[in-house]
Write a protein that holds these residues in place. Structure first.
Motif, PDB file in Angstrom:
ATOM      1  N   GLY A 162       1.887 -39.623  35.306  1.00  0.00           N
ATOM      2  CA  GLY A 162       1.685 -39.200  33.919  1.00  0.00           C
ATOM      3  C   GLY A 162       2.475 -37.949  33.583  1.00  0.00           C
ATOM      4  N   LYS A 163       2.467 -36.975  34.473  1.00  0.00           N
ATOM      5  CA  LYS A 163       3.213 -35.734  34.239  1.00  0.00           C
ATOM      6  C   LYS A 163       4.718 -35.996  34.213  1.00  0.00           C
ATOM      7  N   TYR A 214       6.174 -38.785  33.260  1.00  0.00           N
ATOM      8  CA  TYR A 214       6.505 -39.438  31.994  1.00  0.00           C
ATOM      9  C   TYR A 214       6.445 -38.473  30.815  1.00  0.00           C
ATOM     10  N   THR A 215       5.429 -37.623  30.757  1.00  0.00           N
ATOM     11  CA  THR A 215       5.367 -36.693  29.628  1.00  0.00           C
ATOM     12  C   THR A 215       6.549 -35.714  29.672  1.00  0.00           C
ATOM     13  N   HIS A 216       6.988 -35.357  30.861  1.00  0.00           N
ATOM     14  CA  HIS A 216       8.210 -34.550  30.990  1.00  0.00           C
ATOM     15  C   HIS A 216       9.388 -35.307  30.368  1.00  0.00           C
ATOM     16  N   PHE A 258       9.237 -37.790  28.155  1.00  0.00           N
ATOM     17  CA  PHE A 258       9.035 -37.957  26.715  1.00  0.00           C
ATOM     18  C   PHE A 258       9.503 -36.708  25.959  1.00  0.00           C
ATOM     19  N   LYS A 259       9.147 -35.541  26.464  1.00  0.00           N
ATOM     20  CA  LYS A 259       9.550 -34.299  25.797  1.00  0.00           C
ATOM     21  C   LYS A 259      11.069 -34.141  25.829  1.00  0.00           C
ATOM     22  N   LEU A 294       5.397 -41.009  19.934  1.00  0.00           N
ATOM     23  CA  LEU A 294       5.389 -39.870  20.846  1.00  0.00           C
ATOM     24  C   LEU A 294       5.368 -38.547  20.090  1.00  0.00           C
ATOM     25  N   LEU A 296       1.349 -34.619  23.475  1.00  0.00           N
ATOM     26  CA  LEU A 296       1.682 -34.907  24.865  1.00  0.00           C
ATOM     27  C   LEU A 296       1.084 -33.893  25.835  1.00  0.00           C
ATOM     28  N   ASN A 297       0.799 -32.681  25.341  1.00  0.00           N
ATOM     29  CA  ASN A 297       0.177 -31.674  26.204  1.00  0.00           C
ATOM     30  C   ASN A 297      -1.278 -32.006  26.520  1.00  0.00           C
ATOM     31  N   ILE A 319      -2.244 -35.156  27.235  1.00  0.00           N
ATOM     32  CA  ILE A 319      -2.286 -36.342  28.092  1.00  0.00           C
ATOM     33  C   ILE A 319      -2.574 -35.868  29.507  1.00  0.00           C
ATOM     34  N   MET A 369      -2.451 -43.505  27.091  1.00  0.00           N
ATOM     35  CA  MET A 369      -1.374 -43.566  26.109  1.00  0.00           C
ATOM     36  C   MET A 369      -1.590 -44.693  25.111  1.00  0.00           C
TER      37      MET A 369
END
Length: 239
Positions: free
Chosen positions: A70-71, A73-75, A77-78, A168, A173-174, A176, A187
């Motif tokens: 998860g971390k 992917y969020t990295h 995404f940003k 997104l 996102l922070n 998640i 998500m």
């Protein structure tokens, strides 16, 4: 730069990187690729760096330590939102997701979907070479997620997913929090709660040939209890 980005998180995937990246870049539709590597000790990032000389649309972000899917992917995404990508995709590095299905997920987004889901269970059970125990675990987890949350998706734990940029941008996102199965469900659930349209695209999922699975008891526990917490928080309006 393409308007399409595929994010591939990696940890010890040196056996698969060359093959998966060549398959993505051989598609008729252009996709950029971002590999998010959690400092793999097997040299995965070094292989990606070598391939960057051949593929100018290949990008690499190396995180300091292994900190969960998860971390990663969020990295990614940003990173995508800081650029001009309009369609952002999740895909595993181990070739269990067929890159040939990426254009189908993209087409769904260009029609009426805000989130396109490469689904193993929308038309029966389309899984190849998985042990029956893994098939049952994944299938039951998705059914459980649908029962608890009400999300209208057969494969809530799917990790082959496409997002329109606006999805997104809308999600925080922070906030998640989950990492494995829980992340994938979180998500989809949060996107659905924001009234985005989720559409499943039937795929055939093939078990990895090289490398090792990253599934752990902690990830499974997160999925079971995390789904309950998602539902409880939504009831009290805290999502």
């Amino acid at each position: 730069m393409s308007e399409n980005l595929v994010i591939i998180p990696t940890y010890n995937e040196k056996e698969n990187m060359d093959a998966v990246l060549r398959r993505v870049f051989s598609l008729d539709v252009e996709f950029d690729v971002l590999v998010v590597d959690d400092s793999s000790p097997d040299g995965t990032a070094g292989i990606v760096r070598q391939l960057q000389n051949e593929f100018p649309r290949l990008f690499l972000e190396v995180r300091k330590e292994k900190d969960g899917l998860g971390k990663a992917y969020t990295h990614g995404f940003k990173w995508a939102l800081a650029r001009d990508y309009q369609y952002i995709f999740e895909m595993d590095a181990d070739l269990s997701h067929n890159p040939q299905d990426l254009p189908r997920l993209l087409e769904a987004l260009k029609q009426d979907a805000d989130v396109s889901i490469g689904s193993r269970y929308s038309h029966g059970v389309n899984v190849v070479n998985w042990p029956m125990s893994r098939v049952l675990l994944s299938f039951i987890a998705s059914k459980y997620a649908r029962f608890i949350t009400g999300i209208p998706v057969h494969d809530a734990t799917a990790g082959f997913v496409g997002y329109k940029r606006i999805v997104l941008e809308t999600l925080d996102l922070n906030q998640i929090k989950f990492k494995g199965y829980g992340f994938q469900i979180e998500m989809k659930y949060k996107a659905w709660r924001k009234k985005f349209n989720l559409r499943e695209v039937s795929i055939i999922f093939v078990n990895r040939i090289a490398g090792e699975s990253k599934i752990s008891p902690n990830i499974l526990g997160e999925a079971v209890f995390g789904i309950l917490m998602l539902r409880i928080r939504s009831i009290f309006g805290k999502l």
